[in-house]
Design a protein around this motif. Structure first.
Motif, PDB file in Angstrom:
ATOM      1  N   THR A 301       0.830  -1.200   0.000  1.00 45.28           N
ATOM      2  CA  THR A 301       0.000   0.000   0.000  1.00 45.28           C
ATOM      3  C   THR A 301       0.871   1.258   0.000  1.00 45.28           C
ATOM      4  OG1 THR A 301      -0.081   0.121   2.410  1.00 45.28           O
ATOM      5  CG2 THR A 301      -1.742  -1.264   1.332  1.00 45.28           C
ATOM      6  N   VAL A 302       0.218   2.391  -0.241  1.00 43.24           N
ATOM      7  CA  VAL A 302       0.934   3.664  -0.205  1.00 43.24           C
ATOM      8  C   VAL A 302       1.516   3.893   1.189  1.00 43.24           C
ATOM      9  CG1 VAL A 302       0.680   6.168  -0.391  1.00 43.24           C
ATOM     10  CG2 VAL A 302      -0.464   4.670  -2.043  1.00 43.24           C
ATOM     11  N   ALA A 303       0.754   3.557   2.212  1.00 41.81           N
ATOM     12  CA  ALA A 303       1.222   3.742   3.586  1.00 41.81           C
ATOM     13  C   ALA A 303       2.492   2.936   3.837  1.00 41.81           C
ATOM     14  CB  ALA A 303       0.136   3.342   4.576  1.00 41.81           C
ATOM     15  N   GLU A 304       2.543   1.697   3.291  1.00 41.32           N
ATOM     16  CA  GLU A 304       3.730   0.865   3.472  1.00 41.32           C
ATOM     17  C   GLU A 304       4.918   1.429   2.687  1.00 41.32           C
ATOM     18  OE1 GLU A 304       1.905  -3.588   4.303  1.00 41.32           O
ATOM     19  OE2 GLU A 304       1.872  -2.795   2.250  1.00 41.32           O
ATOM     20  N   LEU A 305       4.658   1.971   1.521  1.00 41.89           N
ATOM     21  CA  LEU A 305       5.732   2.593   0.744  1.00 41.89           C
ATOM     22  C   LEU A 305       6.297   3.811   1.474  1.00 41.89           C
ATOM     23  CD1 LEU A 305       4.208   2.392  -2.843  1.00 41.89           C
ATOM     24  CD2 LEU A 305       6.051   0.990  -1.895  1.00 41.89           C
ATOM     25  N   VAL A 306       5.442   4.573   2.132  1.00 44.28           N
ATOM     26  CA  VAL A 306       5.899   5.715   2.933  1.00 44.28           C
ATOM     27  C   VAL A 306       6.761   5.221   4.085  1.00 44.28           C
ATOM     28  CG1 VAL A 306       5.147   7.582   4.461  1.00 44.28           C
ATOM     29  CG2 VAL A 306       3.969   7.193   2.279  1.00 44.28           C
ATOM     30  N   GLU A 313      16.149   1.069   7.668  1.00 42.98           N
ATOM     31  CA  GLU A 313      16.242  -0.392   7.879  1.00 42.98           C
ATOM     32  C   GLU A 313      15.372  -1.147   6.869  1.00 42.98           C
ATOM     33  OE1 GLU A 313      17.244   1.790  11.529  1.00 42.98           O
ATOM     34  OE2 GLU A 313      15.462   1.771  10.241  1.00 42.98           O
ATOM     35  N   ARG A 314      14.124  -0.689   6.689  1.00 43.73           N
ATOM     36  CA  ARG A 314      13.238  -1.343   5.726  1.00 43.73           C
ATOM     37  C   ARG A 314      13.792  -1.205   4.298  1.00 43.73           C
ATOM     38  NH1 ARG A 314       9.655   0.707   9.577  1.00 43.73           N
ATOM     39  NH2 ARG A 314       8.084  -0.791  10.335  1.00 43.73           N
ATOM     40  N   LEU A 315      14.269  -0.026   3.979  1.00 43.62           N
ATOM     41  CA  LEU A 315      14.808   0.209   2.649  1.00 43.62           C
ATOM     42  C   LEU A 315      16.021  -0.679   2.376  1.00 43.62           C
ATOM     43  CD1 LEU A 315      14.673   1.826   0.032  1.00 43.62           C
ATOM     44  CD2 LEU A 315      16.121   3.581   1.113  1.00 43.62           C
ATOM     45  N   VAL A 319      16.639  -3.281  -0.717  1.00 51.78           N
ATOM     46  CA  VAL A 319      17.810  -3.119  -1.590  1.00 51.78           C
ATOM     47  C   VAL A 319      18.622  -4.411  -1.611  1.00 51.78           C
ATOM     48  CG1 VAL A 319      20.000  -1.896  -1.882  1.00 51.78           C
ATOM     49  CG2 VAL A 319      17.914  -0.612  -1.341  1.00 51.78           C
ATOM     50  N   ASP A 320      18.817  -5.021  -0.441  1.00 57.40           N
ATOM     51  CA  ASP A 320      19.552  -6.294  -0.380  1.00 57.40           C
ATOM     52  C   ASP A 320      18.829  -7.376  -1.181  1.00 57.40           C
ATOM     53  OD1 ASP A 320      21.511  -5.215   1.178  1.00 57.40           O
ATOM     54  OD2 ASP A 320      20.744  -6.009   3.083  1.00 57.40           O
ATOM     55  N   LEU A 321      17.504  -7.367  -1.102  1.00 55.87           N
ATOM     56  CA  LEU A 321      16.727  -8.354  -1.853  1.00 55.87           C
ATOM     57  C   LEU A 321      16.908  -8.147  -3.353  1.00 55.87           C
ATOM     58  CD1 LEU A 321      14.651 -10.643  -1.890  1.00 55.87           C
ATOM     59  CD2 LEU A 321      12.841  -8.922  -1.770  1.00 55.87           C
ATOM     60  N   ARG A 322      16.863  -6.894  -3.778  1.00 49.34           N
ATOM     61  CA  ARG A 322      17.074  -6.594  -5.196  1.00 49.34           C
ATOM     62  C   ARG A 322      18.462  -7.021  -5.638  1.00 49.34           C
ATOM     63  NH1 ARG A 322      16.828  -0.403  -6.914  1.00 49.34           N
ATOM     64  NH2 ARG A 322      18.716  -0.429  -5.603  1.00 49.34           N
ATOM     65  N   SER A 323      19.468  -6.769  -4.805  1.00 49.13           N
ATOM     66  CA  SER A 323      20.842  -7.144  -5.142  1.00 49.13           C
ATOM     67  C   SER A 323      20.987  -8.660  -5.240  1.00 49.13           C
ATOM     68  CB  SER A 323      21.797  -6.583  -4.089  1.00 49.13           C
ATOM     69  OG  SER A 323      23.125  -7.010  -4.338  1.00 49.13           O
ATOM     70  N   ALA A 324      20.375  -9.377  -4.277  1.00 50.95           N
ATOM     71  CA  ALA A 324      20.475 -10.838  -4.288  1.00 50.95           C
ATOM     72  C   ALA A 324      19.802 -11.412  -5.525  1.00 50.95           C
ATOM     73  CB  ALA A 324      19.836 -11.410  -3.020  1.00 50.95           C
ATOM     74  N   LEU A 325      18.630 -10.866  -5.873  1.00 51.09           N
ATOM     75  CA  LEU A 325      17.921 -11.355  -7.039  1.00 51.09           C
ATOM     76  C   LEU A 325      18.715 -11.058  -8.318  1.00 51.09           C
ATOM     77  CD1 LEU A 325      15.387 -12.698  -8.085  1.00 51.09           C
ATOM     78  CD2 LEU A 325      14.264 -10.472  -8.136  1.00 51.09           C
ATOM     79  N   ALA A 326      19.344  -9.884  -8.384  1.00 54.05           N
ATOM     80  CA  ALA A 326      20.162  -9.538  -9.556  1.00 54.05           C
ATOM     81  C   ALA A 326      21.343 -10.485  -9.690  1.00 54.05           C
ATOM     82  CB  ALA A 326      20.636  -8.086  -9.434  1.00 54.05           C
ATOM     83  N   ASP A 327      21.958 -10.843  -8.544  1.00 57.38           N
ATOM     84  CA  ASP A 327      23.095 -11.772  -8.579  1.00 57.38           C
ATOM     85  C   ASP A 327      22.652 -13.155  -9.074  1.00 57.38           C
ATOM     86  OD1 ASP A 327      24.771  -9.799  -7.660  1.00 57.38           O
ATOM     87  OD2 ASP A 327      24.752 -10.491  -5.564  1.00 57.38           O
ATOM     88  N   VAL A 328      21.501 -13.624  -8.587  1.00 60.51           N
ATOM     89  CA  VAL A 328      21.014 -14.937  -8.999  1.00 60.51           C
ATOM     90  C   VAL A 328      20.746 -14.959 -10.499  1.00 60.51           C
ATOM     91  CG1 VAL A 328      19.048 -16.541  -8.835  1.00 60.51           C
ATOM     92  CG2 VAL A 328      20.054 -15.587  -6.756  1.00 60.51           C
ATOM     93  N   LEU A 329      20.067 -13.924 -11.003  1.00 55.38           N
ATOM     94  CA  LEU A 329      19.752 -13.876 -12.433  1.00 55.38           C
ATOM     95  C   LEU A 329      21.019 -13.776 -13.273  1.00 55.38           C
ATOM     96  CD1 LEU A 329      16.626 -11.527 -12.340  1.00 55.38           C
ATOM     97  CD2 LEU A 329      16.674 -14.001 -12.703  1.00 55.38           C
ATOM     98  N   ALA A 330      22.020 -13.053 -12.782  1.00 53.62           N
ATOM     99  CA  ALA A 330      23.284 -12.957 -13.511  1.00 53.62           C
ATOM    100  C   ALA A 330      23.974 -14.316 -13.564  1.00 53.62           C
ATOM    101  CB  ALA A 330      24.188 -11.920 -12.843  1.00 53.62           C
TER     102      ALA A 330
END
Length: 352
Positions: A301-306, A313-315, A319-330
Motif C-alpha cells: 500500500t501507499v502507507a507501506e511505501l511511505v 532499515e526497511r529500505l 535493496v539487499d533483496l534486489r541485489s540478491a535477485l540480480a546476482d542470482v539472475l546474472a
C-alpha cells in the motif's frame, strides 16, 4: 440397590426425573452397542455379544487398568454412571469394568462394593436417552473421541432425527453432520475389515483422516472420476502411506498428476511429493516463498511505501533483496550462456 435421591433434568425440552442409586457393579449389564466396542461386537455372532465379550473388549482396548488404579486411589467411583430401567449401562461402561476389577482385587474393601448411578425412568423414549448421552458427551472435554461422537450422531439419525435436527442441537451444520456420519461409515465399511485387528483402539484415532477425506471437495471430485479411490485411500491409511491430516489435504495435488499418483502407489507419499517438486516449482519451498513475496510486494500500500521511505532499515532489506535477485539472475545467465569455442592455439596446446 439403594435409592438415594431424585433429580429432574431438562433434556431437549423434555423433563426426565432421574433417581440416584448405589448399586453393585456386578448387578449391571454392559452395553454391547457402546461406541467404543460397537464395531467389534457386531463382528461376533449374536449369541456371543454378551457381558463377557464386552468386558474383554473394553479391558483390551481402553486404559481400563489406569482407570482402575484411579478408582482405587479415590476410594471408589466418584461420578455416577447412567443406567436404563433394566440396569443396562447407558453411559459409564468403562467405569463399571474398572470398578469390578477393583472389587475383585480388594474383596474386603467396602468402597468397591457399590457405585453411584443415575437410573433413567422405564418409559423414557430411546431418543431422549440418546439426547441425554449427547448432552453428556458431544459437548464434554471428558467425552467420546471423534469417531465415537460420529457414531453417536449416526445413532441419532437412525433413531429418527434428520441431520438438520442433530446439527441444530449440537452446534454444527447439516453438512458437517453428514460428513461425520459418512466418514464413520467409510471406516466401518472399508478400513476396519482390512486391518489385522479391527478392535485395536489405535485404528479409531485414524477417523480424522477419513473425515478430512470426506470434507475435501477436490478429493470428492476425484472419487467421481475414480470410484475405487475410497478403497485405495483405506489401504493407504492402513499401510501408513497417508498418516497425517496434512497428507490428506495434499493428496489432491498428487492425484492431479498421473505419475505422482503412480509413485504414491508404488513407492509412497514422499516419492510422489518429490516428483511434484521436480516438475512444479511451486512445490519447492524456495519458489513458493519467492512467489508469495512477489505477490506481497506488488500489493504494498501507499502507507507501506511511505514507511519504507522513512525507514532506512526497511529500505536496506529491499535493496539487499534486489541485489540478491540480480546476482542470482546474472549467475543463471552465465550458466545458460554457451561456452566460447576454443582458439586454434589453445586446441594445439591441449593436444601436446
Amino acid at each position: 440397590m439403594t435409592d438415594m435421591a431424585t433429580y429432574t433434568r431438562n433434556i431437549q425440552g423434555r423433563r426426565v426425573t432421574l433417581t440416584l442409586l448405589e448399586i453393585d457393579p456386578d448387578e449391571v449389564k454392559l452395553d454391547p452397542g457402546n461406541p467404543r466396542v460397537g464395531f467389534a461386537m457386531r463382528q461376533l455372532d449374536s449369541e456371543l455379544r454378551g457381558d463377557e465379550a464386552c468386558t474383554l473388549l473394553l479391558t483390551s482396548q481402553e486404559d481400563t487398568e489406569g482407570l482402575k488404579r484411579s478408582i482405587i486411589l479415590s476410594g471408589g467411583v466418584q461420578e455416577p454412571i447412567y443406567l436404563r430401567h433394566d440396569l443396562s449401562v447407558a453411559e459409564g461402561n468403562r467405569r463399571v469394568v474398572a470398578m469390578r476389577a477393583a472389587k475383585e482385587e480388594h474383596p474386603d474393601n467396602p468402597n468397591f462394593r457399590r457405585m453411584p448411578a443415575w437410573l433413567i425412568p422405564q418409559k423414557t423414549p430411546e431418543d431422549v436417552v440418546q439426547d441425554l448421552l449427547n448432552e453428556i458427551h458431544l459437548g464434554s472435554v471428558r467425552g467420546w473421541a471423534p469417531y465415537e461422537k460420529a457414531l453417536q450422531m449416526r445413532a441419532l439419525v437412525k433413531g429418527g432425527l434428520i441431520e438438520a435436527e442433530v446439527a441444530e442441537r449440537y452446534r454444527m451444520t447439516a453438512n458437517e453432520v453428514r460428513q461425520q456420519i459418512d466418514a464413520a461409515d467409510m471406516m466401518d465399511r472399508l478400513y476396519f475389515p482390512i486391518t489385522d485387528d479391527p478392535t485395536a483402539a489405535e485404528h479409531r484415532s485414524k477417523f480424522s483422516y477419513f473425515l478430512e477425506f470426506k470434507r475435501n471437495g477436490r478429493l470428492q471430485k476425484h472419487c467421481d472420476a475414480s470410484p475405487d479411490l475410497p478403497e485405495k485411500f483405506a489401504v493407504w491409511v492402513r499401510d501408513g502411506r497417508v498418516d497425517t491430516g496434512m497428507r490428506v489435504r495434499r493428496l489432491p495435488r498428487i492425484l492431479d498428476t498421473k505419475e505422482a499418483a503412480r509413485l504414491l502407489e508404488v513407492e509412497g507419499f514422499d516419492a510422489a511429493e518429490q516428483y511434484l517438486s521436480e516438475v512444479d516449482p511451486r512445490e519447492q519451498e524456495l519458489y513458493l516463498v519467492l512467489e508469495r513475496a512477489g505477490t506481497r510486494l506488488r500489493d504494498m500500500t501507499v502507507a507501506e511505501l511511505v514507511q519504507v521511505r522513512d525507514s532506512p532499515e526497511r529500505l536496506a532489506i529491499l535493496v539487499d533483496l534486489r541485489s540478491a535477485l540480480a546476482d542470482v539472475l546474472a549467475n543463471v545467465d552465465r550458466v545458460m550462456r554457451p561456452k566460447p569455442a576454443a582458439s586454434p592455439a589453445r586446441k594445439a596446446a591441449r593436444s601436446r
